[in-house]
Scaffold this motif. Sequence first.
Motif, PDB file in Angstrom:
ATOM      1  N   UNK A 214      31.224 -86.485   7.941  1.00 32.01           N
ATOM      2  CA  UNK A 214      31.685 -87.600   8.780  1.00 32.01           C
ATOM      3  C   UNK A 214      31.222 -87.393  10.218  1.00 32.01           C
ATOM      4  N   UNK A 215      31.488 -86.212  10.747  1.00 30.76           N
ATOM      5  CA  UNK A 215      31.141 -85.932  12.143  1.00 30.76           C
ATOM      6  C   UNK A 215      29.643 -86.023  12.391  1.00 30.76           C
TER       7      UNK A 215
ATOM      8  N   UNK B 121      24.371 -91.316  14.278  1.00 32.00           N
ATOM      9  CA  UNK B 121      24.344 -92.762  14.499  1.00 32.00           C
ATOM     10  C   UNK B 121      24.407 -93.077  15.991  1.00 32.00           C
ATOM     11  N   UNK B 122      25.198 -92.338  16.699  1.00 35.60           N
ATOM     12  CA  UNK B 122      25.304 -92.543  18.139  1.00 35.60           C
ATOM     13  C   UNK B 122      23.951 -92.328  18.832  1.00 35.60           C
TER      14      UNK B 122
ATOM     15  N   UNK C 293      37.342 -93.137  21.371  1.00 41.04           N
ATOM     16  CA  UNK C 293      35.893 -93.123  21.578  1.00 41.04           C
ATOM     17  C   UNK C 293      35.176 -93.799  20.411  1.00 41.04           C
ATOM     18  N   UNK C 294      35.487 -93.367  19.181  1.00 40.23           N
ATOM     19  CA  UNK C 294      34.833 -93.955  18.012  1.00 40.23           C
ATOM     20  C   UNK C 294      35.234 -95.417  17.818  1.00 40.23           C
ATOM     21  N   UNK C 295      36.470 -95.734  18.108  1.00 41.21           N
ATOM     22  CA  UNK C 295      36.898 -97.135  18.016  1.00 41.21           C
ATOM     23  C   UNK C 295      36.051 -98.030  18.907  1.00 41.21           C
TER      24      UNK C 295
ATOM     25  N   UNK D  66      28.814 -99.780  11.435  1.00 39.85           N
ATOM     26  CA  UNK D  66      27.831 -99.833  12.516  1.00 39.85           C
ATOM     27  C   UNK D  66      28.382 -99.022  13.670  1.00 39.85           C
ATOM     28  N   UNK D  67      27.624 -98.007  14.070  1.00 41.78           N
ATOM     29  CA  UNK D  67      28.016 -97.127  15.164  1.00 41.78           C
ATOM     30  C   UNK D  67      26.939 -97.269  16.231  1.00 41.78           C
ATOM     31  N   UNK D  68      27.258 -97.945  17.316  1.00 38.57           N
ATOM     32  CA  UNK D  68      26.234 -98.237  18.316  1.00 38.57           C
ATOM     33  C   UNK D  68      25.171 -99.120  17.700  1.00 38.57           C
TER      34      UNK D  68
END
Length: 190
Positions: free
Chosen positions: A75-76, A82-83, A115-117, A130-132
């Motif tokens: 996960x991390x 992705x970031x 932060x992730x939210x 979708x992350x960034x």
Amino acid sequence: METIITPESFQATVEKTKPARLEQNLALWSMEHRWIRGMRFEFAGHRYLLKIYQDRHPNKVIQKSGQIGVSEYFVNESFWLAEQGYNSLVVFPVEKQLNDFSHARIDRAIEESDYLSGKVKGINNVGLKRVGNAFVYYRGSMETRQVKTIDADALYLDELDEISPMMIPVAEKRLGHSSLHWLRATSTPT
């Protein structure tokens, strides 16, 4: 002339270099941005994971027992990548397992971290986050057509021993044009 470092100037330097350090170091990024059950992610009680987090080898296979934190590592790392603009494909043995994992672990990771939210925008469903500007895909291993159109930079095979053998080469081909081309696999031996 001697330079005097004050606590304030030291802290200012630390803050100024923080984004670059977090981008380069998955362990630091995880401790800064992940919360698990209301507590900040840390390596206390899981010291053995630190070397795995620090190892930047493109291929890693981890033999494990249950509940030791390797799924959290997946996960991390997939969110960290992705970031930075890299797509990840995470493959589970069956769809039911994937659905439960996505709801219980992925959604919770996002909810617990301000932060992730803030990073997970737009598409946010069981099989895709979708992350960034990048995506993390979650797929079961029973239908190869589910992965045929995905362009991935990192592939995560969770419980490799239970994944459909016909899925593995199809999923590996999804890394074909990636400059990163990372492969991660883990399993509790059967």
